[in-house]
Each structure stands twice: as C-alpha cells, then as structure tokens.
Design a protein around this motif. Structure first.
Motif, short mmCIF file in Angstrom:
data_model
loop_
_atom_site.label_atom_id
_atom_site.label_comp_id
_atom_site.label_asym_id
_atom_site.label_seq_id
_atom_site.Cartn_x
_atom_site.Cartn_y
_atom_site.Cartn_z
N LEU A 59 -13.99 -34.48 21.51
CA LEU A 59 -14.10 -33.16 22.35
C LEU A 59 -15.07 -33.26 23.50
CD1 LEU A 59 -13.91 -30.39 19.40
CD2 LEU A 59 -11.95 -31.46 20.88
N ASN A 98 -1.19 -30.84 16.22
CA ASN A 98 -2.44 -31.44 15.68
C ASN A 98 -2.42 -32.72 15.44
OD1 ASN A 98 -4.38 -32.07 13.88
ND2 ASN A 98 -4.90 -29.70 13.59
N SER A 142 -12.76 -29.46 12.42
CA SER A 142 -14.09 -29.21 11.72
C SER A 142 -14.61 -27.95 12.06
CB SER A 142 -14.96 -30.41 11.89
OG SER A 142 -14.31 -31.78 11.93
N HIS A 161 -11.62 -36.68 10.20
CA HIS A 161 -12.83 -36.37 10.90
C HIS A 161 -12.39 -36.47 12.41
CE1 HIS A 161 -15.74 -36.00 8.11
NE2 HIS A 161 -14.95 -36.77 7.37
N GLY A 162 -11.24 -37.34 12.77
CA GLY A 162 -10.73 -37.27 14.29
C GLY A 162 -9.67 -36.48 14.61
N SER A 163 -9.39 -35.31 14.21
CA SER A 163 -8.05 -34.55 14.15
C SER A 163 -8.64 -33.63 15.28
CB SER A 163 -7.79 -33.95 13.09
OG SER A 163 -7.13 -34.93 12.11
N ILE A 164 -7.58 -33.41 16.40
CA ILE A 164 -7.63 -32.61 17.43
C ILE A 164 -6.52 -31.69 17.50
CG2 ILE A 164 -7.98 -32.50 19.97
CD1 ILE A 164 -10.47 -33.62 18.68
N GLY A 173 -14.22 -36.58 15.68
CA GLY A 173 -13.60 -35.52 16.50
C GLY A 173 -14.23 -34.92 17.50
N GLU A 174 -15.50 -34.77 17.07
CA GLU A 174 -16.64 -34.03 17.99
C GLU A 174 -16.81 -34.91 19.35
OE1 GLU A 174 -16.45 -33.18 14.90
OE2 GLU A 174 -16.12 -31.13 15.73
N GLU A 222 -4.36 -24.11 12.80
CA GLU A 222 -4.85 -25.32 12.89
C GLU A 222 -3.58 -26.14 13.45
OE1 GLU A 222 -7.93 -26.99 10.63
OE2 GLU A 222 -8.65 -25.29 10.13
N SER A 254 -9.70 -28.31 20.42
CA SER A 254 -10.43 -28.13 19.34
C SER A 254 -10.29 -29.16 18.07
CB SER A 254 -10.55 -26.82 18.84
OG SER A 254 -9.85 -26.47 17.85
N SER A 255 -11.33 -29.39 17.31
CA SER A 255 -11.16 -30.21 16.15
C SER A 255 -11.15 -29.12 15.03
CB SER A 255 -12.46 -30.87 16.09
OG SER A 255 -13.55 -30.21 15.46
#
Ligand code: PLP
Length: 396
Positions: free
Chosen positions: A309, A297, A323, A347-350, A305-306, A150, A320-321
């Motif tokens: 994406l 990252n 999660s 929650h907003g990690s890519i 995050g979703e 990751e 990709s995230s």
C-alpha cells in the motif's frame, strides 16, 4: 491520483453536490415549519424519499427511513427488532459481516443472547446449509450482508429470506446492503427481506447520510427518541441537503447500473487479469463469478500488505489491505481468515475497488506498475526460499 478504494468511500458526484447546495445556503428552513419558506425543503425530502423507494424497489415511501450512515441503519434495524421481540433470544449472522453488525451482536451476546455465526468457503461464499441447520423458531433475527466489503462476494439474500420465512415466519431478516447499493440491482418488492440498510457515501453521496428500508409489518423501536421526524422512528431535524444528496445519488446509481454491470466490470476484470498474468506471486482470493462488478481482492504471497500500500501510495494509487491496525499490531482481516486464505497470502492481500469514475488509463497505469513494485518487494521479502519454490512451481 488513481482512486481504487471505492468500497471505503466514493467521490461525491458533481450533480449530487449541485442539487445539495441550495439547501446548504438559501433554502435553510426547517422542513417542519408551517410557513411557505419551509415548503421547498419539505418537498425536497419527499422527492428524495420517493427516489430511495425506487432505488430499493420498495412499494411505498413510508418504507424508507433516513439515517446518518450504514452503521446507524444496521443498529436501528437490529436493536429495533430485538427490542420488540424480547422473548426471542437467538440470532443468526455470518462470520464475515461488517463490524457495525458484528459488534452490535457482540453487545447482545454479552446480554445473554445466543448467536450463531455462519461460515464461508474458500471463495467467500456463505454456507447456506449451515444457516438452514441453525434456524430455530425462537430465532429473532437472521442477518446476512448482501455483498461483502472486502471481497465483493454476493450472498444469496433473497433465497435466504425465502427459506427463513417458510420455516420460521416470525423471524426477521436484516440485510446489510451497503456494498451492494449502486453496484447490483436491489429490488426488495419481490423478496421476503424485512430490512435493508445502505450508506450514501458508498455510492457518490456525501458521508453522513444513510437509509433503511423497512417492510410495513416490521415493528421497530426508535434508536433516537424525540420529535416526530421519520414518522417518530428517528428524531432530529432532517439533514435536508444530505437527504437531497442521497436521493440524487440513488437516482444516478439507477441510471448508471448498466454501466456498472458492464464497463466497471470490464475494467475490474482487466485489472485482475493483468495483475494475475504479470505477477507470479499473485492469487485471486475469491472465485471469479458471484461478485459485485467493482471489487477484486488479490493476495500477494510472501509480501506485507502495508508495504504494498505504501509503494502504491508513493505513485498515487489508493487501494486497501484486509488488515486492521488493532492496538499497534496488524491483525489479518476477519473476512479472509474466515475464508481460510493461506497464511502466505493473508498478510499481503489487497482490495482494489473501482467506480464509474475509474478510467482505462487508471487501470493501465496500475497494471504497468504493480509488477515493478512486486519485483522490489519480493527481493526484500524474508521468504526467499519459499518464493524460489513458488517461481519454480509457476515456471517463471
Ligand atoms: N456495512 C458494510 C458492508 C460496509 O462496508 C460499511 C462501511 O465500510 C458499513 C456497513 C458501514 O457504513 P458507514 O461507514 O456508512 O457507517
């Protein structure tokens, strides 16, 4: 399409496919057969094994076993060692391993094994001191991944193996090399590492083929019992085309290593700097050094995050995230949680992961479009007060 999810899987290199094709059509003989028709596939396996030996920097082809994937390599190493050392009931691993390692240890935990999970710091770097403290004479296995999938963070596995062997010589060291293979040089010959697992589809071979390096003095039990294939350690008629494929991919990875360490890194750094400069709520989730060259990252604070994406996907960008969608709820990644990434960015990690096929044009397109997406998403975020404070803090 702009494909920046190469830590999930990679495109098959065209030359790899070309080398595989004869073994998917005309050259279909079982390599164990006695007639001349079987000689070519048998020789192709020998050649691929020699390429894998060089790829690992191993001494001998006998140290290489073909498997079906990275997960199988990990299972073969871990279960093999534990079966052969039943009196040792202690294991050390890390909190940030891939599920193929973590879930294998969960299984052993249920069988009564004692497992120590070593933590990482805010940059994702392993707490080596904690590992030293936990090592015991009855530690059967120490397993630390070479690079994290990751974050791309590289762990000092050579030093860890050195330490383990000098303090507890009978403890075995397994290294999940899946995300290091093809990205940084691997040379086991000069190290004390006992076993390394890799997966072909992470370095431009097809899905469904992996390999395990095993030092000659390591005793393992087979995961698959049956015929004599892989020196009795992994039965089943060899998957000749895929073995040829991983061998060729390994050869190409060695040839392209310099490109990976310079050009892929340059593009990754450009992408990272471009995003961090133009997006006020972006933060790098790791340090800048000590990472494989293809991965970054980035946490986008106060956005989901979703949603990022989906917006990226709408304009043809694959990333990709962290999660994982577990039973309908989005669980933040165990790796980012172990690092203590603040809730606001968790929650907003890519993850963006590049390959030797990533172009400057790809990167320029992403750098141009992320601010547009982020502008939209920050406007609909429920955290307007927090975002306003962040803007003030950043002076934008
Ligand atoms: N280990 C790491 C670090 C990985 O990133 C992955 C796949 O993402 C695996 C193991 C599992 O590899 P495979 O999908 O080939 O089983």
């Amino acid at each position: 399409m702009i494909y920046l999810d190469n830590n999930a899987t990679t495109a098959i290199d065209k030359t790899v496919l070309e080398d595989m094709l004869p073994y998917l059509s005309g050259e279909y003989a079982n390599p164990s057969s006695m007639y001349d028709f079987a000689k070519k596939p048998a020789a192709a396996i020998r050649e691929a094994r020699a390429k894998m030996r060089d790829f690992f920097g191993a001494k001998d082809e006998k140290e290489i076993f073909f498997t079906s994937c990275g997960s199988e390599s990990a299972n073969m190493a871990i279960k093999g060692v534990l079966n052969c050392n039943k009196e040792k009931r202690h294991i050390i691993t890390t909190k940030v391993e891939h599920p193929c390692v973590l879930n294998t240890y969960k299984y052993y935990e249920k069988q009564g094994y004692e497992i120590d999970y070593i933590g990482v710091n805010a940059q994702g770097e392993l707490n080596f001191e904690e590992l030293k403290e936990k090592l015991r004479k009855d530690t059967a296995l120490v397993s630390v991944m070479w690079a994290n999938n990751e974050t791309g963070v590289i762990h000092p596995v050579e030093e860890i193996a050195e330490y383990v062997k000098s303090h507890s010589p009978e403890t075995r060291v397994y290294v999940d090399g899946v995300q290091a293979a093809g990205k940084i040089p691997i040379n086991v010959k000069e190290t004390q590492i006992d076993m390394v697992g890799v997966s072909g589809h992470k370095f431009h071979a097809p899905k469904g083929i992996g390999a395990l390096y095993v030092k000659p003095d390591v005793r393992l039990t087979p995961l698959v019992n049956g015929g004599h294939q892989e020196r009795g350690m992994r039965a089943g008629t060899e998957n000749v085309p895929y073995i040829v494929g991983i061998g060729k991919a390994a050869e190409l990875a060695m040839e392209n290593m310099n490109h990976e360490l310079t050009e892929v890194k340059r593009l990754r750094d450009k992408l990272e700097a471009g995003i961090l400069k133009s997006v006020f709520n972006a933060r790098l989730n790791t340090g800048i050094s000590n990472r494989v060259p293809n991965t970054t990252n980035i946490g986008f604070e106060y956005v989901e995050g979703e949603l990022i994406l989906l917006h990226l996907s709408d304009i043809g960008i694959c990333a990709s995230s962290g999660s994982a969608c577990t039973s309908g709820s989005l669980e933040p990644s165990h790796v980012l949680r172990a690092m203590g990434i603040p809730f606001t960015a968790l929650h907003g990690s890519i993850r963006f992961s590049l390959s030797r096929f990533t172009t400057e044009k790809d990167i320029d397109f992403v750098i141009k479009n992320i601010p547009v997406i982020m502008d939209k998403l920050t406007k609909i975020s429920p955290f307007q007060t927090e975002l306003e404070e962040l803007r003030k803090r950043k002076g934008v």
